[in-house]
Design an enzyme around this catalytic site. Structure first.
Site, PDB file in Angstrom:
ATOM      1  N   ASP A 271      10.949 -29.851 -29.756  1.00  0.00           N
ATOM      2  CA  ASP A 271       9.863 -30.592 -30.395  1.00  0.00           C
ATOM      3  C   ASP A 271      10.309 -31.889 -31.101  1.00  0.00           C
ATOM      4  O   ASP A 271      11.422 -31.728 -31.430  1.00  0.00           O
ATOM      5  CB  ASP A 271       9.007 -29.527 -31.326  1.00  0.00           C
ATOM      6  CG  ASP A 271       7.547 -29.985 -31.347  1.00  0.00           C
ATOM      7  OD1 ASP A 271       6.662 -29.348 -30.684  1.00  0.00           O
ATOM      8  OD2 ASP A 271       7.244 -31.084 -31.933  1.00  0.00           O
TER       9      ASP A 271
ATOM     10  N   ASP B 135      13.005 -35.725 -28.414  1.00  0.00           N
ATOM     11  CA  ASP B 135      12.142 -36.641 -27.787  1.00  0.00           C
ATOM     12  C   ASP B 135      12.149 -36.528 -26.357  1.00  0.00           C
ATOM     13  O   ASP B 135      12.948 -37.014 -25.489  1.00  0.00           O
ATOM     14  CB  ASP B 135      12.111 -38.041 -28.223  1.00  0.00           C
ATOM     15  CG  ASP B 135      11.238 -39.405 -27.635  1.00  0.00           C
ATOM     16  OD1 ASP B 135      10.644 -38.739 -26.746  1.00  0.00           O
ATOM     17  OD2 ASP B 135      11.333 -40.421 -28.079  1.00  0.00           O
TER      18      ASP B 135
ATOM     19  N   ASN C 219       5.174 -27.323 -21.765  1.00  0.00           N
ATOM     20  CA  ASN C 219       3.817 -27.259 -22.592  1.00  0.00           C
ATOM     21  C   ASN C 219       3.550 -28.567 -23.141  1.00  0.00           C
ATOM     22  O   ASN C 219       2.456 -29.147 -23.140  1.00  0.00           O
ATOM     23  CB  ASN C 219       3.946 -26.363 -23.623  1.00  0.00           C
ATOM     24  CG  ASN C 219       2.973 -26.332 -24.687  1.00  0.00           C
ATOM     25  OD1 ASN C 219       1.856 -25.981 -24.429  1.00  0.00           O
ATOM     26  ND2 ASN C 219       3.349 -26.944 -25.789  1.00  0.00           N
TER      27      ASN C 219
ATOM     28  N   TYR D 214      -3.617 -39.825 -19.437  1.00  0.00           N
ATOM     29  CA  TYR D 214      -3.560 -38.507 -19.560  1.00  0.00           C
ATOM     30  C   TYR D 214      -3.923 -37.801 -18.357  1.00  0.00           C
ATOM     31  O   TYR D 214      -3.295 -36.745 -17.929  1.00  0.00           O
ATOM     32  CB  TYR D 214      -4.008 -38.004 -20.854  1.00  0.00           C
ATOM     33  CG  TYR D 214      -3.896 -36.675 -21.156  1.00  0.00           C
ATOM     34  CD1 TYR D 214      -3.000 -36.028 -21.938  1.00  0.00           C
ATOM     35  CD2 TYR D 214      -5.209 -35.900 -20.633  1.00  0.00           C
ATOM     36  CE1 TYR D 214      -3.159 -34.583 -21.861  1.00  0.00           C
ATOM     37  CE2 TYR D 214      -5.206 -34.425 -20.961  1.00  0.00           C
ATOM     38  CZ  TYR D 214      -3.952 -33.857 -21.602  1.00  0.00           C
ATOM     39  OH  TYR D 214      -4.107 -32.541 -21.982  1.00  0.00           O
TER      40      TYR D 214
ATOM     41  N   LYS E 163      -1.998 -35.212 -15.542  1.00  0.00           N
ATOM     42  CA  LYS E 163      -2.234 -33.770 -15.541  1.00  0.00           C
ATOM     43  C   LYS E 163      -2.482 -33.474 -14.246  1.00  0.00           C
ATOM     44  O   LYS E 163      -2.265 -32.383 -13.759  1.00  0.00           O
ATOM     45  CB  LYS E 163      -3.437 -33.554 -16.808  1.00  0.00           C
ATOM     46  CG  LYS E 163      -2.907 -33.394 -18.197  1.00  0.00           C
ATOM     47  CD  LYS E 163      -1.914 -32.476 -18.273  1.00  0.00           C
ATOM     48  CE  LYS E 163      -1.445 -32.191 -19.895  1.00  0.00           C
ATOM     49  NZ  LYS E 163      -0.589 -31.069 -19.996  1.00  0.00           N
TER      50      LYS E 163
ATOM     51  N   THR F 184      -6.924 -26.210 -31.314  1.00  0.00           N
ATOM     52  CA  THR F 184      -5.648 -26.223 -32.074  1.00  0.00           C
ATOM     53  C   THR F 184      -6.209 -27.180 -33.234  1.00  0.00           C
ATOM     54  O   THR F 184      -7.120 -27.648 -33.481  1.00  0.00           O
ATOM     55  CB  THR F 184      -4.797 -27.149 -31.231  1.00  0.00           C
ATOM     56  OG1 THR F 184      -5.229 -28.389 -30.962  1.00  0.00           O
ATOM     57  CG2 THR F 184      -4.368 -26.480 -29.923  1.00  0.00           C
TER      58      THR F 184
END
Length: 262
Positions: free
Chosen positions: A51, A77, A104, A169, A173, A204
């Site tokens: 992360d 990164d 993820n 995005y 995906k 989240t």
């Protein structure tokens, strides 16, 4: 939320074959990723995660280490492939050969069509798609040497439902499905499985803070078959199943976790 949903959130299966296996989770410092890290750690897996958020990642390591879990964190990164490879190497050195990869990490930043530049488009591919391939490439040798393994790529239902406002995005995906199918075909002879999990709208902290409002809550209750908010544990439990021997015949698939939205 109905009582069935509440009861479901507090239960979970145990998979003995996940004990002592080395798991790598990208984007494991927060959100769905952090819950995936927790779930594997509580199965007795050795869990490494990458992360860019050092503070939250170190907090998660402290939380799980206090429970006796074997957890390691490496800063990376993921748009920097060489740095990502080095971080994976550090996890491998600390925890051993990696037999489970959970790709993820992602970033669902909104963007207007008119404002997207070629550089911004490339950045969306880098943060949402490119690293998934290179992480798989980096651990495939470990899995071959171990006699098999599993790769779980996190997708999204955003492209399935035709969501607008973030073309980079949703394009990335949707491409993850094709990537998953290619990896499954190429790696299957080595007993390496590859599947995609496509979450719906998962509550989240980021989603709650940035996007959830009264209109969003109404949309959830209208569109989902299940009339409750979905939480990261709903996704993490499915990840455990696909990583475990219970799913040993499952590869080349996309499984949707969205409460029946699609």
């Amino acid at each position: 939320m109905g009582s069935g949903g509440e009861l479901g959130l507090g239960s979970g299966a145990t998979y003995p074959d996940l004990r002592e296996r080395t798991v790598l989770v990208t984007g494991g410092g927060g959100g769905i990723g952090a819950e995936i890290v927790r779930h594997f750690a509580r199965q007795g897996s050795r869990v490494g995660f990458l992360d860019i958020d050092t503070q939250n990642s170190e907090r998660l390591v402290a939380e799980l280490s206090a429970e006796g879990a074997s957890v390691r964190f490496a800063t990376a990164d993921l748009s920097d492939i060489e740095a990502t490879r080095a971080a994976i190497g550090a996890i491998r050195e600390a925890l051993g050969p990696i037999s489970i990869l959970v790709n993820n990490a992602a970033h669902d930043e909104r963007h207007r069509l008119e404002e997207v530049t070629p550089e911004y488009w490339d950045s969306r591919m880098a943060v949402n798609l490119k690293h998934q391939f290179f992480c798989a490439q980096a651990v495939a040798g470990d899995m071959r040497a171990l006699g098999g393994g599993t790769i779980i790529n996190m997708g999204s239902i955003s492209w399935m439902i035709g969501q607008g406002g973030m073309a980079g995005y949703t394009a990335a995906k949707s491409a993850i499905v094709g990537l998953t199918r290619s990896l499954a075909r190429d790696l299957g002879p080595d007993n390496i499985r590859a599947n995609c999990i496509a979450p719906g709208w998962i509550m989240t902290d980021r989603q709650i803070e940035l996007w959830l409002d009264e209109e969003g809550e109404r949309e959830i209750m209208q569109r989902q078959c299940l009339k409750r908010k979905l939480v990261p544990a709903d996704v993490a439990r499915v990840v455990l199943f696909f990583a475990s021997a219970e799913a040993s015949a499952c590869t080349n698939q996309t499984y949707i976790v969205d409460g029946g939205w699609v």
